[in-house]
Design a protein around this motif. Sequence first.
Motif, mmCIF file in Angstrom:
data_model
loop_
_atom_site.group_PDB
_atom_site.id
_atom_site.type_symbol
_atom_site.label_atom_id
_atom_site.label_comp_id
_atom_site.label_asym_id
_atom_site.label_seq_id
_atom_site.Cartn_x
_atom_site.Cartn_y
_atom_site.Cartn_z
ATOM 1 N N VAL A 94 -23.562 -45.938 1.396
ATOM 2 C CA VAL A 94 -22.966 -46.534 2.600
ATOM 3 C C VAL A 94 -23.116 -48.056 2.530
ATOM 4 N N PHE A 95 -22.354 -48.761 3.350
ATOM 5 C CA PHE A 95 -22.495 -50.216 3.370
ATOM 6 C C PHE A 95 -22.417 -50.720 4.798
ATOM 7 N N VAL A 96 -23.003 -51.904 5.001
ATOM 8 C CA VAL A 96 -23.021 -52.551 6.316
ATOM 9 C C VAL A 96 -22.673 -54.020 6.130
ATOM 10 N N GLU A 97 -21.827 -54.535 6.989
ATOM 11 C CA GLU A 97 -21.500 -55.961 7.007
ATOM 12 C C GLU A 97 -22.010 -56.559 8.311
ATOM 13 N N LYS A 98 -22.523 -57.797 8.249
ATOM 14 C CA LYS A 98 -23.113 -58.421 9.425
ATOM 15 C C LYS A 98 -22.476 -59.756 9.793
ATOM 16 N N ALA A 127 -24.744 -54.707 33.865
ATOM 17 C CA ALA A 127 -24.366 -53.562 33.039
ATOM 18 C C ALA A 127 -25.303 -53.500 31.840
ATOM 19 N N THR A 128 -26.043 -52.415 31.721
ATOM 20 C CA THR A 128 -26.912 -52.218 30.558
ATOM 21 C C THR A 128 -26.166 -51.377 29.538
ATOM 22 N N ILE A 129 -26.041 -51.907 28.328
ATOM 23 C CA ILE A 129 -25.229 -51.277 27.287
ATOM 24 C C ILE A 129 -26.100 -50.832 26.123
ATOM 25 N N ASP A 130 -25.781 -49.668 25.589
ATOM 26 C CA ASP A 130 -26.354 -49.254 24.318
ATOM 27 C C ASP A 130 -25.273 -48.550 23.509
ATOM 28 N N CYS A 131 -25.170 -48.907 22.237
ATOM 29 C CA CYS A 131 -24.182 -48.303 21.350
ATOM 30 C C CYS A 131 -24.887 -47.615 20.183
ATOM 31 N N GLU A 132 -24.281 -46.547 19.718
ATOM 32 C CA GLU A 132 -24.753 -45.875 18.513
ATOM 33 C C GLU A 132 -23.676 -46.001 17.444
ATOM 34 N N GLY A 133 -24.110 -46.145 16.181
ATOM 35 C CA GLY A 133 -23.155 -46.353 15.110
ATOM 36 C C GLY A 133 -23.248 -45.299 14.026
ATOM 37 N N VAL A 134 -22.134 -45.096 13.333
ATOM 38 C CA VAL A 134 -22.073 -44.193 12.187
ATOM 39 C C VAL A 134 -21.527 -44.969 10.996
ATOM 40 N N TYR A 135 -21.875 -44.518 9.800
ATOM 41 C CA TYR A 135 -21.376 -45.153 8.587
ATOM 42 C C TYR A 135 -19.954 -44.664 8.309
ATOM 43 N N THR A 136 -19.051 -45.613 8.108
ATOM 44 C CA THR A 136 -17.653 -45.280 7.816
ATOM 45 C C THR A 136 -17.165 -46.130 6.645
ATOM 46 N N THR A 137 -15.907 -45.924 6.274
ATOM 47 C CA THR A 137 -15.300 -46.765 5.241
ATOM 48 C C THR A 137 -14.990 -48.153 5.788
ATOM 49 N N GLN A 138 -15.343 -48.407 7.040
ATOM 50 C CA GLN A 138 -15.216 -49.729 7.660
ATOM 51 C C GLN A 138 -16.574 -50.436 7.726
ATOM 52 N N GLY A 139 -17.635 -49.741 7.346
ATOM 53 C CA GLY A 139 -18.998 -50.258 7.462
ATOM 54 C C GLY A 139 -19.757 -49.431 8.487
ATOM 55 N N MET A 140 -20.508 -50.115 9.362
ATOM 56 C CA MET A 140 -21.156 -49.442 10.481
ATOM 57 C C MET A 140 -20.219 -49.547 11.681
ATOM 58 N N SER A 141 -19.701 -48.412 12.127
ATOM 59 C CA SER A 141 -18.722 -48.394 13.209
ATOM 60 C C SER A 141 -19.320 -47.790 14.467
ATOM 61 N N VAL A 142 -18.932 -48.328 15.608
ATOM 62 C CA VAL A 142 -19.422 -47.798 16.873
ATOM 63 C C VAL A 142 -18.903 -46.385 17.067
ATOM 64 N N ALA A 143 -19.792 -45.489 17.504
ATOM 65 C CA ALA A 143 -19.428 -44.087 17.666
ATOM 66 C C ALA A 143 -19.697 -43.571 19.071
ATOM 67 N N ARG A 144 -20.573 -44.247 19.800
ATOM 68 C CA ARG A 144 -20.865 -43.853 21.177
ATOM 69 C C ARG A 144 -21.253 -45.100 21.961
ATOM 70 N N VAL A 145 -20.733 -45.195 23.177
ATOM 71 C CA VAL A 145 -21.015 -46.332 24.047
ATOM 72 C C VAL A 145 -21.468 -45.798 25.403
ATOM 73 N N SER A 146 -22.626 -46.276 25.857
ATOM 74 C CA SER A 146 -23.151 -45.869 27.156
ATOM 75 C C SER A 146 -23.439 -47.117 27.994
ATOM 76 N N VAL A 147 -23.146 -47.013 29.289
ATOM 77 C CA VAL A 147 -23.384 -48.119 30.216
ATOM 78 C C VAL A 147 -24.072 -47.572 31.460
ATOM 79 N N CYS A 148 -25.160 -48.246 31.873
ATOM 80 C CA CYS A 148 -25.849 -47.944 33.128
ATOM 81 C C CYS A 148 -25.636 -49.099 34.097
ATOM 82 N N ASP A 149 -25.550 -48.792 35.389
ATOM 83 C CA ASP A 149 -25.492 -49.859 36.376
ATOM 84 C C ASP A 149 -26.906 -50.300 36.741
#
Length: 270
Positions: free
Chosen positions: A78-82, A108-130
Motif C-alpha cells: 500500500v502507499f500513502v501520500e502526505k 462540530a467534532t469530526i473524525d474520519c477513518e481511512g482505507v488503502y486504495t489505488t488513490q493512497g489513503m482514502s476517506v472511508a467513514r466520516v462522523s460528526v458530533c455536535d
Amino acid sequence: MEVPSVQGGTRPHSYGEEFLCDRCGERAVIKHDDGLQSCQFHWGRPIKSSAGGQTNKIYACCSAPFPSSPGCQFGPHVFVEKAIEELHSRHPFTQSTSVERSTNLEIATIDCEGVYTTQGMSVARVSVCDADGKVVFDELVRPDDGVEVIDFNTRFSGVTSLSSADLDLEGIRRALDALIGPQTVIIGHAVENDLMMLRMIHHRLVDTIILYPSPFGLPYKRSLRALASEYLGRSIQTGGETAGHSSTEDALATLDLVKHHVRDRSRKKP
C-alpha cells in the motif's frame, strides 16, 4: 493551508505505478488485486521495553526486537501520500462553504477513518458530533470513480465493506455544508489528517494534539486512546483486528477531552 493554485484531480489513481510501500518500505507496484501475501510487515510501531536492567525497542504488535525482526503479518503493498500538492492531484481541495445556513453547527467534532486504495489513503467513514455529543452525521464514503480498495485497514478503520456507501467524497462534502459553515469551529484529534482526507480547507480549528502536547514536543503526539484513558477514564479503540476503531467513539472522546481541558483551565484560574 490554502487550496493549491494548480488544477486538482488530474491523477485520481495510481494502479500499476511503483511506490515505496507504507508498510514494509520496499518498492512495489500498486495493485488492488495483488493478493494478500505480497507484503510482510509489522502493524505496530516500535516502543521501548525494559528487561534485565536494559532498555530496548520492540514492535508493539508482536514484541519482536526492533528493527531486525521480520514482519509478523502479511498483506498487500500500500502507499500513502502526505504532501498537499500530491493529495490535490488525486482529488481537489476546496474551501469549506462560505454560505451560512440555519443548520450550521457552532461546534462540530469530526473524525474520519481511512482505507488503502489505488488513490493512497482514502476517506472511508466520516462522523460528526455536535457540542452536546450527539452524532449528527455518520456516513461511509464510496471511492472516487476508477479508484479501487486495496486493503480496508480494518484493525484501525473499523471498515469491512463500502458496498452500502451512498455518497462519494463530493457528496459527503455537499452534505457537510449543511453542518459546517464559515463560523463553525471544527474540533479534532490531529485534525489536519481529517481535513486532508476530506480535502477541506477550514481555519476555525481546535486540536487536542495542541491542548494535550507530548512532553517530548512536536513532532511527537499523544494518542487519542492514551488521552481518553488518562483524562476521561475511558477505554476506546479496543476493537482489535476484526472490529477496529469507531469514528463516532473517537469523535465523542475528542469532544470530551476539549470539555475536560476547558473545565480544568477554569478550575485553575485565581
